[in-house]
Design an enzyme around this catalytic site. Structure first.
Site, short mmCIF file in Angstrom:
data_model
loop_
_atom_site.label_atom_id
_atom_site.label_comp_id
_atom_site.label_asym_id
_atom_site.label_seq_id
_atom_site.Cartn_x
_atom_site.Cartn_y
_atom_site.Cartn_z
N GLN A 16 0.74 -1.02 -0.06
CA GLN A 16 0.29 0.09 0.08
C GLN A 16 0.89 1.24 -0.03
O GLN A 16 1.87 1.33 0.75
CB GLN A 16 -0.90 0.00 1.37
CG GLN A 16 -1.82 1.15 1.26
CD GLN A 16 -2.86 1.00 2.57
OE1 GLN A 16 -3.25 -0.11 2.86
NE2 GLN A 16 -2.94 2.08 3.25
N ASP A 17 0.43 2.25 -0.71
CA ASP A 17 1.18 3.46 -0.90
C ASP A 17 0.39 4.67 -0.19
O ASP A 17 -1.04 4.60 -0.59
CB ASP A 17 1.69 4.10 -2.23
CG ASP A 17 2.86 3.10 -2.60
OD1 ASP A 17 3.22 2.15 -2.09
OD2 ASP A 17 3.33 3.52 -3.91
N ASN A 18 0.58 5.45 0.52
CA ASN A 18 0.06 6.47 1.15
C ASN A 18 0.70 7.91 0.77
O ASN A 18 1.89 7.93 0.79
CB ASN A 18 -0.18 6.34 2.69
CG ASN A 18 -0.76 4.92 2.97
OD1 ASN A 18 -1.70 4.56 2.34
ND2 ASN A 18 -0.41 4.39 3.93
N LYS A 66 7.53 0.67 7.31
CA LYS A 66 7.31 1.79 6.33
C LYS A 66 8.50 2.22 5.61
O LYS A 66 9.51 2.20 6.17
CB LYS A 66 6.74 2.99 7.02
CG LYS A 66 5.42 2.66 7.46
CD LYS A 66 4.98 3.83 8.63
CE LYS A 66 3.69 3.56 9.18
NZ LYS A 66 2.98 4.56 10.05
N TYR A 87 4.44 7.26 1.89
CA TYR A 87 4.95 6.26 2.32
C TYR A 87 4.51 4.85 1.85
O TYR A 87 3.29 4.71 1.49
CB TYR A 87 4.95 6.23 4.17
CG TYR A 87 3.81 6.66 4.38
CD1 TYR A 87 3.16 5.64 5.21
CD2 TYR A 87 3.38 7.93 4.29
CE1 TYR A 87 1.89 5.93 5.74
CE2 TYR A 87 2.28 8.25 4.99
CZ TYR A 87 1.43 7.58 5.86
OH TYR A 87 0.25 7.83 6.35
N LYS A 123 -6.51 13.11 18.11
CA LYS A 123 -6.26 11.80 18.56
C LYS A 123 -4.67 11.64 18.97
O LYS A 123 -4.54 10.94 19.97
CB LYS A 123 -6.32 10.70 17.31
CG LYS A 123 -6.22 9.46 17.53
CD LYS A 123 -6.14 8.44 16.21
CE LYS A 123 -4.97 8.68 15.24
NZ LYS A 123 -5.00 7.75 14.03
N ASP A 124 -3.88 12.26 18.44
CA ASP A 124 -2.50 12.32 18.75
C ASP A 124 -1.96 13.07 20.14
O ASP A 124 -1.15 12.60 20.68
CB ASP A 124 -1.42 13.03 17.57
CG ASP A 124 -1.37 11.95 16.41
OD1 ASP A 124 -1.98 10.79 16.49
OD2 ASP A 124 -1.01 12.42 15.27
#
Length: 199
Positions: free
Chosen positions: A51-53, A76, A136, A173-174
């Site tokens: 998967q690429d993001n 990653k 990534y 969230k972080d």
């Protein structure tokens, strides 16, 4: 490509061979064959990305420190294609001699460096330029139910993010991730985190 080993085994900096002339430049941003030939012997296993993001962020944005819990752990391979970021990998494997230690590297559109973050590490970055486009590759698909993280602002990690505190921008969230001292890691140094790969 050139592989640069860091102070933590398995965390790699990769410098591609860039061909420049009056028209601009060209380089292979990824070759599975070359990654297998040069990185796999150092890592002790192969890596297959699935998967690429891509993300775009403005100055001061800090993302992380993220990981996916077993059985959906991820490696990653990251790079910054526009702007610059400080990218960080933190060892969160219980029993590791480097537990809690980190490697930081500046990735920019000019240095073309890439950073390999193995399974069992938390990953995050801070944007140092006005805008940064970050890409990534992951060797496991995204599983939201397996999301995990530790606090990117935990002072005990000793990370100089090069962002003034009043300029830091985090997602809601972080801001709720545990500090390292309160964190219970789902990873163990004795685990085989790459059971389906081989040299």
């Amino acid at each position: 490509m050139e592989i640069i080993q860091t102070d933590i085994k398995g965390v790699l900096i990769i410098e591609p061979r860039v061909f420049k002339d009056s028209r601009g430049y060209f380089f292979e941003s990824f070759s599975q064959r070359e990654f297998d030939e040069k990185a796999a012997p150092i890592l002790g296993h192969t890596v297959r990305f699935v998967q690429d993001n891509e993300s775009m962020s403005s100055y001061g944005v800090m993302r992380g420190l993220h990981f996916q819990r077993p059985p959906f752990t991820q490696s990653k391979l990251v790079r910054c294609v526009k702007g610059s970021v400080l990218d960080v990998a933190v060892d969160i494997r219980k029993g590791s001699p480097t537990y809690g230690r980190h490697v930081a590297v500046e990735l920019t559109e000019d240095n073309h460096r890439q950073f390999f973050v193995p399974r069992g590490f938390a990953h995050g970055f801070a944007v140092l330029s006005d805008i940064a486009v970050f890409q990534y590759k992951c060797d496991e698909f995204y599983h939201p139910e397996a999301d995990g993280g530790i606090s990117i602002t935990d002072p005990s990690l000793g990370i100089d993010w090069r962002i003034p505190t009043d300029k830091a921008i985090l997602s809601e969230k972080d801001t709720f991730h545990a500090t390292l001292s309160d964190f219970i890691s789902p990873f163990d140094i004795e685990q085989n985190l790459y059971p389906d790969t081989q040299l």
